[in-house]
Design an enzyme around this catalytic site. Structure first.
Site, PDB file in Angstrom:
ATOM      1  N   SER A   1       0.833  -1.209   0.000  1.00 57.16           N
ATOM      2  CA  SER A   1       0.000   0.000   0.000  1.00 57.16           C
ATOM      3  C   SER A   1       0.861   1.251   0.000  1.00 57.16           C
ATOM      4  CB  SER A   1      -0.916   0.015   1.223  1.00 57.16           C
ATOM      5  OG  SER A   1      -1.489   1.304   1.340  1.00 57.16           O
TER       6      SER A   1
ATOM      7  N   HIS B   1      -1.025  -1.288  -4.320  1.00 61.82           N
ATOM      8  CA  HIS B   1      -2.317  -0.953  -3.708  1.00 61.82           C
ATOM      9  C   HIS B   1      -2.390   0.557  -3.497  1.00 61.82           C
ATOM     10  CE1 HIS B   1      -5.837  -2.154  -1.281  1.00 61.82           C
ATOM     11  NE2 HIS B   1      -5.493  -1.209  -0.431  1.00 61.82           N
TER      12      HIS B   1
ATOM     13  N   ASP C   1      -4.673   3.509  -2.032  1.00 64.76           N
ATOM     14  CA  ASP C   1      -5.779   3.791  -1.120  1.00 64.76           C
ATOM     15  C   ASP C   1      -6.330   5.190  -1.334  1.00 64.76           C
ATOM     16  OD1 ASP C   1      -6.071   1.470   0.629  1.00 64.76           O
ATOM     17  OD2 ASP C   1      -4.010   1.892   1.234  1.00 64.76           O
TER      18      ASP C   1
ATOM     19  N   MET D   1      -9.083   7.931  -0.280  1.00 66.81           N
ATOM     20  CA  MET D   1      -9.967   8.279   0.846  1.00 66.81           C
ATOM     21  C   MET D   1     -10.558   9.661   0.632  1.00 66.81           C
ATOM     22  SD  MET D   1      -7.522   7.048   3.925  1.00 66.81           S
ATOM     23  CE  MET D   1      -6.797   5.398   3.949  1.00 66.81           C
TER      24      MET D   1
ATOM     25  N   HIS E   1      -8.093   0.950  -4.302  1.00 59.49           N
ATOM     26  CA  HIS E   1      -9.050   0.694  -3.220  1.00 59.49           C
ATOM     27  C   HIS E   1      -9.793   1.993  -2.910  1.00 59.49           C
ATOM     28  CE1 HIS E   1      -9.497  -0.480   1.340  1.00 59.49           C
ATOM     29  NE2 HIS E   1     -10.662  -0.422   0.716  1.00 59.49           N
TER      30      HIS E   1
ATOM     31  N   MET F   1     -12.100   4.108  -0.949  1.00 59.76           N
ATOM     32  CA  MET F   1     -12.807   4.324   0.324  1.00 59.76           C
ATOM     33  C   MET F   1     -13.517   5.660   0.214  1.00 59.76           C
ATOM     34  SD  MET F   1      -9.817   2.880   2.769  1.00 59.76           S
ATOM     35  CE  MET F   1      -8.598   3.100   1.485  1.00 59.76           C
TER      36      MET F   1
ATOM     37  N   MET G   1     -11.484  -6.313   4.933  1.00 60.51           N
ATOM     38  CA  MET G   1     -10.683  -5.364   5.715  1.00 60.51           C
ATOM     39  C   MET G   1     -10.373  -5.991   7.072  1.00 60.51           C
ATOM     40  SD  MET G   1     -10.040  -2.740   3.879  1.00 60.51           S
ATOM     41  CE  MET G   1      -9.187  -1.831   5.179  1.00 60.51           C
TER      42      MET G   1
ATOM     43  N   GLY H   1      -9.304   3.682   6.821  1.00 57.22           N
ATOM     44  CA  GLY H   1      -9.072   5.104   7.066  1.00 57.22           C
ATOM     45  C   GLY H   1      -7.618   5.430   7.377  1.00 57.22           C
ATOM     46  N   PHE H   2      -6.929   4.487   7.994  1.00 55.79           N
ATOM     47  CA  PHE H   2      -5.556   4.786   8.403  1.00 55.79           C
ATOM     48  C   PHE H   2      -4.659   3.565   8.252  1.00 55.79           C
ATOM     49  CE2 PHE H   2      -8.442   7.569  10.609  1.00 55.79           C
ATOM     50  CZ  PHE H   2      -7.867   8.814  10.419  1.00 55.79           C
TER      51      PHE H   2
ATOM     52  N   GLY I   1      -1.100   1.517   9.442  1.00 58.18           N
ATOM     53  CA  GLY I   1      -0.387   1.322  10.698  1.00 58.18           C
ATOM     54  C   GLY I   1      -1.231   0.845  11.874  1.00 58.18           C
TER      55      GLY I   1
ATOM     56  N   ASP J   1      -6.554  -6.706   3.984  1.00 61.18           N
ATOM     57  CA  ASP J   1      -5.917  -5.382   4.022  1.00 61.18           C
ATOM     58  C   ASP J   1      -5.991  -4.794   5.423  1.00 61.18           C
ATOM     59  OD1 ASP J   1      -5.018  -2.805   3.498  1.00 61.18           O
ATOM     60  OD2 ASP J   1      -6.750  -2.222   2.282  1.00 61.18           O
ATOM     61  N   GLY J   2      -4.818  -4.541   5.990  1.00 61.20           N
ATOM     62  CA  GLY J   2      -4.750  -3.840   7.266  1.00 61.20           C
ATOM     63  C   GLY J   2      -3.987  -4.609   8.326  1.00 61.20           C
TER      64      GLY J   2
HETATM   65  C1  DX5 Z   1      -6.510   1.286   5.426  1.00 63.26           C
HETATM   66  C2  DX5 Z   1      -5.985   1.003   4.052  1.00 63.26           C
HETATM   67  C3  DX5 Z   1      -4.877   0.020   4.038  1.00 63.26           C
HETATM   68  C4  DX5 Z   1      -3.672   0.454   4.802  1.00 63.26           C
HETATM   69  C5  DX5 Z   1      -2.766  -0.702   5.041  1.00 63.26           C
HETATM   70  O1  DX5 Z   1      -7.610   2.105   5.340  1.00 63.26           O
HETATM   71  O2  DX5 Z   1      -7.021   0.489   3.242  1.00 63.26           O
HETATM   72  O3  DX5 Z   1      -4.545  -0.328   2.707  1.00 63.26           O
HETATM   73  O4  DX5 Z   1      -2.963   1.468   4.160  1.00 63.26           O
HETATM   74  O5  DX5 Z   1      -1.697  -0.257   5.805  1.00 63.26           O
HETATM   75  P1  DX5 Z   1      -1.056  -1.159   6.938  1.00 63.26           P
HETATM   76  O6  DX5 Z   1      -0.499  -2.368   6.261  1.00 63.26           O
HETATM   77  O7  DX5 Z   1      -0.036  -0.263   7.509  1.00 63.26           O
HETATM   78  O8  DX5 Z   1      -2.153  -1.521   7.905  1.00 63.26           O
HETATM   79 ZN    ZN Z   2      -6.442  -0.419   1.292  1.00 66.60          ZN
END
Ligand code: DX5
Ligand code: ZN
Length: 217
Positions: free
Chosen positions: A6, A30, A32, A34, A63, A65, A134, A139-140, A142, A172-173
């Site tokens: 990502s 990937h 993301d 948002m 992806h 969101m 998920m 949203g975030f 880490g 993912d996540g």
């Molecule tokens: C979260 C994202 C993920 C995220 C994954 O909303 O969809 O793709 O960036 O990051 P890590 O692997 O750090 O959880």
């Molecule tokens: Zn993602």
């Protein structure tokens, strides 16, 4: 296993260099997106994807969101998305949106957030190339993986087999080499990793560590 790092965890001042580091070691990138509405954060839009497109041959796994993603499919496809993942929770008619993605020549996929039951996706499976479970609240980057979400991937994997389909299952996540064995055992074959890859000093070594886990199973 396909690995989809990502970009959210990459150095935003050096995206081109970040992608170059993983270009020859992974299958997908990937991306993301948002909107500050479907999720409480903002990231980037089609213009960033379009700017990166000439610098990578990787499958661009976008992806979304965002609320009502049907408004922006064309823009993301034109920007260079190979696959477009929408959230089940983000639109009134996910089936129509998935069909539109396919008509555009992109690979359609649908995601569920941690509070959404996997069964809602059963009727949509024939319209998808991939489902995304998920393993954190979107949203975030880490965050820590929520183990209960992995069971939902197994439910989906079993239903895909029952329907005789070949649909990938992505998670993912919060995924990295340390918990990858559990992720793969749940039936997931496409793994997103943000901080575990781009947060590492040498992203290619983080990818190699993930491959080693797969080979040890
Ligand atoms: C979260 C994202 C993920 C995220 C994954 O909303 O969809 O793709 O960036 O990051 P890590 O692997 O750090 O959880
Ligand atoms: Zn993602």
């Amino acid at each position: 296993m396909k690995i989809s790092p990502s970009l959210l965890a990459a150095d935003f001042a050096n995206l081109q260099a970040s992608v170059a580091k993983i270009e020859n070691t992974v299958e997908m990138l990937h991306l993301d997106v948002m909107d500050g509405n479907f999720v409480p954060n903002l990231s980037f839009g089609p213009n960033v994807i379009e700017a990166l497109r000439p610098y990578s041959k990787l499958f661009f796994d976008v992806h979304l969101m965002i609320e009502r993603p049907e408004r922006y499919l064309e823009a993301f496809r034109k920007a260079g998305a190979d696959g477009i993942t929408i959230h089940y929770e983000s639109t009134e008619n996910p089936a129509e949106v998935l069909k539109t993605i396919k008509e555009m020549g992109a690979s359609p996929a649908i995601a569920i957030s941690p509070d959404t039951k996997p069964e809602v996706l059963f009727p949509l499976l024939p319209l998808c190339d991939m489902v995304l479970v998920m393993t954190v609240y979107p949203g975030f980057g880490g965050q820590k993986l929520i183990p209960a979400c992995l069971e939902k991937a197994t439910v989906l994997k079993n239903e895909i087999e029952r329907q005789g389909l070949s649909v990938s299952v992505q998670a993912d996540g919060g995924i990295g080499a340390a918990n990858l064995a559990d992720v793969l055992k749940a039936g997931i074959n496409v793994v997103v990793a943000g901080s575990a890859v781009f947060g590492a000093e040498k992203p290619e070594e983080a990818v190699a560590a993930m491959r080693a886990v797969e080979n040890s199973l």
